[in-house]
Write an enzyme that holds these catalytic residues in place. Structure first.
Site: not given
Ligand SMILES: CC(=O)SCCNC(=O)CCNC(=O)[C@H](O)C(C)(C)COP(=O)(O)OP(=O)(O)OC[C@H]1O[C@@H](n2cnc3c(N)ncnc32)[C@H](O)[C@@H]1OP(=O)(O)O
Length: 223
Positions: A76, A146, A155
């Site tokens: 992934g 579209h 991804h």
């Molecule tokens: C089949 C599958 O599983 S496929 C995988 C699907 N997964 C996803 O879509 C997850 C996508 N990843 C995210 O959204 C991540 O949180 C990222 C990449 C945006 C940021 O990751 P990181 O840089 O590691 O952020 P981190 O976890 O340190 O969080 C930083 C701050 O932002 C906040 N935060 C992190 N992500 C989000 C989000 N998506 N929405 C709102 N707030 C968020 C955290 O709560 C934290 O807040 P704080 O500083 O007040 O404590």
């Protein structure tokens, strides 16, 4: 796009993404010869999820050349790291094909273009005029409306919604449940956080997370 039935398929990797792909391949009736995974190989396992464990990379190169099998990349892609991209390029360089795979419960418009290695999971929708670049994943229940152009190694995570005429550049990550409004562009290797609404362009390598909702009055002309 290479027809998946031309050759037997070998799955690379044995994690969660690989299990989802195995379910896709079984649902679609593809012939899967086995799985290659260094951890399974070193553990001595001979079977995994009903498949033969063929060994590690060396086993594949020794016994099953690109003229015999095509590959399915079971690694992934998260918002960081590019292992999936590197492995794809490595095995392509060795001459192996990666057919595009589509779950039978996905819906894809007749004129949509899917490049090699694209994986479209269950419940995904891809509307007319779209093009999806090499090795990109359109994950479970994602919706691409579209005229969207998705470059290589992207991804689109589960449940993301892309409205019409969006461009997503190479290696970008579109988080689960995010919403991208029509016409925006997501730059190369940029990240849209899970649940985020993107209303304007995101530059290369930029990350957008969340965003507070705003309330304002509608203009008088609108009722
Ligand atoms: C089949 C599958 O599983 S496929 C995988 C699907 N997964 C996803 O879509 C997850 C996508 N990843 C995210 O959204 C991540 O949180 C990222 C990449 C945006 C940021 O990751 P990181 O840089 O590691 O952020 P981190 O976890 O340190 O969080 C930083 C701050 O932002 C906040 N935060 C992190 N992500 C989000 C989000 N998506 N929405 C709102 N707030 C968020 C955290 O709560 C934290 O807040 P704080 O500083 O007040 O404590």
């Amino acid at each position: 796009m290479i027809a998946p039935r031309m050759r037997d398929l070998v799955l690379l990797g044995a994690g969660g993404h690989a299990r989802v792909l195995l379910a896709l391949m079984r649902a679609a009736g593809y012939s899967v010869l086995g799985v290659c995974d260094p951890h399974l190989a070193s553990s001595g396992a001979s079977r995994w999820e009903g498949l033969d464990v063929l060994g590690d990379d060396a086993a594949l190169l020794d016994r099953l050349g690109p003229e015999r099998v095509a590959l399915v990349l079971g690694i992934g892609q998260l918002s960081t790291g590019s292992l999936r991209e590197r492995l794809y390029d490595l095995w392509r360089g060795r001459g192996y094909a990666f057919p595009a795979l589509v779950h039978p419960a996905a819906w894809i418009a007749g004129d949509a273009l899917l490049s090699d290695g694209v994986q479209v999971m269950a419940g995904a929708i891809i509307q007319p005029g779209c093009a999806i670049g090499e090795n990109s994943t359109i994950n479970t229940r994602a919706s691409i409306d579209h005229d969207c152009h998705i470059a290589a190694h992207v991804h689109v995570a589960p449940g993301a919604t892309l409205c019409g005429s969006i461009h997503v550049d190479e290696g970008a990550f579109i988080g689960a449940g995010s919403v991208l409004v029509q016409g925006v562009r997501v730059g190369e290797r940029a990240v849209v956080g899970a649940g985020t609404t993107l209303v304007r362009d995101l530059g290369p390598r930029q990350i957008i997370i969340g965003g507070a909702p705003r309330i304002r009055a509608k203009p008088a002309a609108e009722s």
